[in-house]
Design an enzyme around this catalytic site. Structure first.
Site, short mmCIF file in Angstrom:
data_model
loop_
_atom_site.label_atom_id
_atom_site.label_comp_id
_atom_site.label_asym_id
_atom_site.label_seq_id
_atom_site.Cartn_x
_atom_site.Cartn_y
_atom_site.Cartn_z
N ASP A 318 0.88 -1.15 0.00
CA ASP A 318 0.00 0.00 0.00
C ASP A 318 0.93 1.22 0.00
OD1 ASP A 318 -2.41 1.47 0.42
OD2 ASP A 318 -1.82 1.72 2.50
N ASP A 507 -0.87 -0.45 6.01
CA ASP A 507 -0.84 0.20 7.32
C ASP A 507 -2.14 0.00 8.08
OD1 ASP A 507 -2.47 1.81 5.87
OD2 ASP A 507 -1.62 3.69 6.57
N ASP A 511 -7.26 -0.83 4.36
CA ASP A 511 -6.78 -1.97 3.58
C ASP A 511 -6.96 -3.34 4.24
OD1 ASP A 511 -4.69 -1.59 5.30
OD2 ASP A 511 -3.35 -0.77 3.78
P1 ADP Z 1 -3.76 4.89 -0.14
O1 ADP Z 1 -4.23 3.91 -1.14
O2 ADP Z 1 -2.72 5.81 -0.71
O3 ADP Z 1 -3.37 4.28 1.14
P2 ADP Z 1 -6.48 5.68 0.70
O4 ADP Z 1 -7.15 4.48 0.13
O5 ADP Z 1 -6.51 5.84 2.18
O6 ADP Z 1 -4.98 5.89 0.17
O7 ADP Z 1 -7.12 6.97 0.06
C1 ADP Z 1 -7.10 7.14 -1.34
C2 ADP Z 1 -7.46 8.54 -1.74
O8 ADP Z 1 -8.76 8.90 -1.31
C3 ADP Z 1 -6.55 9.58 -1.15
O9 ADP Z 1 -5.39 9.79 -1.92
C4 ADP Z 1 -7.45 10.82 -1.19
O10 ADP Z 1 -7.44 11.41 -2.48
C5 ADP Z 1 -8.83 10.25 -0.94
N1 ADP Z 1 -9.18 10.33 0.48
C6 ADP Z 1 -9.31 9.32 1.33
N2 ADP Z 1 -9.67 9.75 2.55
C7 ADP Z 1 -9.75 11.10 2.47
C8 ADP Z 1 -10.04 12.15 3.41
N3 ADP Z 1 -10.31 11.91 4.70
N4 ADP Z 1 -10.03 13.41 2.94
C9 ADP Z 1 -9.75 13.67 1.67
N5 ADP Z 1 -9.45 12.74 0.76
C10 ADP Z 1 -9.45 11.48 1.13
MG MG Z 2 -3.68 3.46 3.11
#
Ligand code: ADP
Ligand code: MG
Length: 620
Positions: A318, A507, A511
């Site tokens: 991730d 993390d 996920d």
């Molecule tokens: P990653 O796959 O990088 O671990 P996440 O799945 O947690 O990221 O989130 C993916 C995307 O969704 C982030 O890059 C962001 O654009 C959007 N996102 C998720 N949670 C939030 C939040 N609380 N506020 C704003 N954008 C969010």
């Molecule tokens: Mg993440």
């Protein structure tokens, strides 16, 4: 202690009686009946517990255990008038068992000590009184005090005071962590200097220490192939040897009528046949490896995962919080002249979110005391906050698209968070995160081993490429929702070769489903997060990817030791079996082949708890 003294006394007395009787009956007394009675008495003295256990097990339907085999072999020797030998073998067997128990207890104790993080008390503050209670009796919301040198008994938030915490028991990290009022502390850490007043957040059973102990104590659920193999093996091996022994006693005797000689050889067969060297040493080896890993802040949920991570040849990561620090900083707010307003709008929505992006925005915005919004968090997309008059949408392109809000796309490198109010874009915020210190080194070390690395992220493609390049990951997939990550992982698993093993490292934020789906799910850095601990097979308590390499090293060394034991024990046993069949090995050899080999295998297994940390990668 008392039991030990008794066993030793019994061994010594039997030994002395045996020597005296051998001398007397060889030289002075010439009465066969009396000889039989005296030796039978010594035999019972040294072996009564083995006989009783054999009988008990037979009554319970467990025939082929080592007690039965020893009883059969020594009684057999008795019947063919090898009185002294029967007693001596039983005596030697008991000595071997004693050392075996000693070694097992000692190594179990050292493993337990490694994991000794259970707090024994909590000091609760009631008005101006301090009450010493057991941690189980403290409730969430209670105020406790932890003084220098004491272990923090429950998870909580510091109300007053500051201190340097030694978190090494949890994370394997030796650098002290400075904490002050407002910060969260985990049970199991040791307060090295200050006085801390802590508001308890979780009851004991729910606190970090309990969860870790639970996990380590329940490791047996998922057993390694080697461990299962031994259990199955023992079930077939012993009966086969017993049948072999009967055939060996009977068939040649039909031709040459040397019944006694062949029976003697067959009895040796029985003694060597005990598989206890393996039955004890293999699980002990795995247990030691798991204990050693836990000292490094790596928790394995079962010995099978030692096997798996050793073999894993595709690592899927991730991005946020795993390869990157997960600590975002606001880089840019557009339009610049509306900066405060945009941040303020976004913060209204992000206030309650645990996502690292949310934290950075709230921090940049400063205090927001607007609370009348209803918040809806959409994993992998963003957040919608609405009240009677306004609807604030904060998130990525996907969220805007879903909400039907038209936006000006921003091409800056970074995570772009669009901010809209009542269906109109107000602006955007670019936040960026940085690589963890060791990410590039660890990825390189994995690639050098021929391991394939892939990154999955919900972030935009430009930023994903930027991070993948910096980390040295060749393959990446961007714009994924949590479910898409599962689909991508399934694709990887469907296309791999049969023997390949896929590990997912995350993390624990958004996920959990992928962690569960992978052959091995590894979560890191979020020991507080329940879902991560539940969903993963291996937990790296230190927020550092190099734990993957340490885990791999410990796993492969443990596997090597276990394999050594299996090969060594079986080889010696087969050799002695062959030698006994041809009359070259007597019962002493046979006893060595059983007890001696077990003892050596146990000593070898104990090496698993003493792996020296090889600092291939250090966070210097
Ligand atoms: P990653 O796959 O990088 O671990 P996440 O799945 O947690 O990221 O989130 C993916 C995307 O969704 C982030 O890059 C962001 O654009 C959007 N996102 C998720 N949670 C939030 C939040 N609380 N506020 C704003 N954008 C969010
Ligand atoms: Mg993440």
């Amino acid at each position: 202690m008392k039991k030990n003294t008794f066993v030793i006394a019994r061994i010594i007395v039997s030994f002395v009686l045996l020597i005296i009787s051998i001398i007397l009956f060889d030289n002075v007394i010439n009465n066969l009946v009396l000889k039989g009675i005296v030796f039978a008495a010594i035999y019972l003295l040294i072996g009564y517990d083995i006989l009783l256990r054999a009988i008990k097990n037979i009554l319970h339907g467990r025939i082929f255990d080592e007690n039965f085999l020893m009883t059969l072999a020594t009684l057999g020797a008795f019947i063919i008038s090898d009185y002294a030998e029967a007693v001596a073998v039983m005596l030697f067997y008991q000595i071997g068992e004693y050392f075996q128990d000693y070694a097992v207890n000692k190594s179990r104790k050292s493993i337990k000590e490694l994991m000794d993080i259970r707090p024994d008390k909590a000091v609760k503050i009631d008005g101006d009184k301090e009450n010493v209670l057991s941690p189980e009796d403290i409730k969430a919301g209670d105020l406790i005090v932890v003084k220098p040198g004491e272990r923090i008994p429950l998870d909580g938030i510091i109300l007053k005071g500051s201190a340097n915490l030694d978190t090494s028991a949890l994370t394997g990290e030796s650098v002290l962590r400075y904490c002050e009022a407002g910060e969260e502390v985990l049970s199991g850490s040791i307060n090295t200097d200050g006085v801390l007043y802590i508001t308890v957040m979780k009851e004991f059973y729910d606190s970090t220490v309990s969860k870790i102990l639970d996990m380590v104590e329940n490791v047996s659920e998922k057993k390694a192939k080697a461990e299962n193999f031994i259990t199955r093996f023992a079930k077939y091996y012993t009966p086969i040897v017993v049948i072999g022994a009967i055939l060996l006693a009977v068939i040649p005797s039909l031709f040459d009528s040397m019944w006694i000689m062949w029976t003697q050889r067959a009895l040796n067969f029985l003694v060597v046949s005990c598989p206890c060297a393996l039955v004890i040493s293999v699980p002990l080896g795995f247990f030691g490896g798991i204990g050693c890993a836990s000292k490094e802040g790596i928790l394995f949920k079962g010995s099978s995962y030692l096997e798996m991570i050793d073999k894993a040849d595709i690592f899927v990561f991730d991005k946020t919080g795993t390869i990157t620090k997960g600590k975002f900083e606001v880089q840019k707010v557009f339009p610049a002249e509306k900066k405060e307003y945009i941040l303020h709008l976004a913060a209204i929505a992000e206030k309650g979110s645990l996502h690292p992006i949310a934290k950075s925005i709230v921090e940049a915005a400063g205090e927001t005391d607007i609370n009348d919004y209803e918040i809806e968090e959409i994993a992998g997309k963003g957040i919608i906050a609405s009240n009677k008059s306004n609807r604030i949408v904060v998130g990525n392109e996907k969220l805007m698209e879903k909400e039907g809000i038209s936006i000006d796309i921003c091409r800056d490198i970074g995570t772009v968070i669009y901010v809209a109010k009542n269906n109109v874009q107000e602006g955007y915020i670019v936040v960026a995160d940085s690589l963890k210190e060791n990410s590039a080194k660890v990825i390189k070390a994995l690639n050098d081993k021929g391991i394939k690395t892939v990154m999955l992220t919900g972030d935009n493609a430009d930023y994903a490429k930027d991070i993948a390049d910096k980390a040295g990951i060749s393959e990446y997939k961007a714009n994924l929702l949590p479910v898409d990550k599962v689909i991508e992982l399934e694709k990887i698993m469907a296309h791999k070769e049969k023997q390949q093993v896929v590990a997912f490292v995350g993390d624990g934020i958004n996920d959990a489903p992928v962690l569960m789906r992978a052959d091995v799910g590894i979560s890191m850095g979020k020991i507080g997060s329940d879902s991560a601990i539940e969903a993963s097979d291996i937990v790296l308590m230190k927020d550092d990817l190099s734990g993957i390499l340490t885990a791999k090293t410990i796993a492969s060394k443990t596997q090597k030791i276990v394999r050594e034991n299996i090969v060594f024990a079986l080889a010696i046993k087969v050799i002695i079996l062959i030698l006994s069949a041809f009359g070259f090995a007597n019962m002493w050899w046979a006893v060595f082949g059983d007890v001696g080999v077990a003892f050596l295998a146990i000593l070898n297994s104990m090496r698993t708890i003493k792996f020296k940390k090889k600092k291939s990668i250090s966070a210097s």
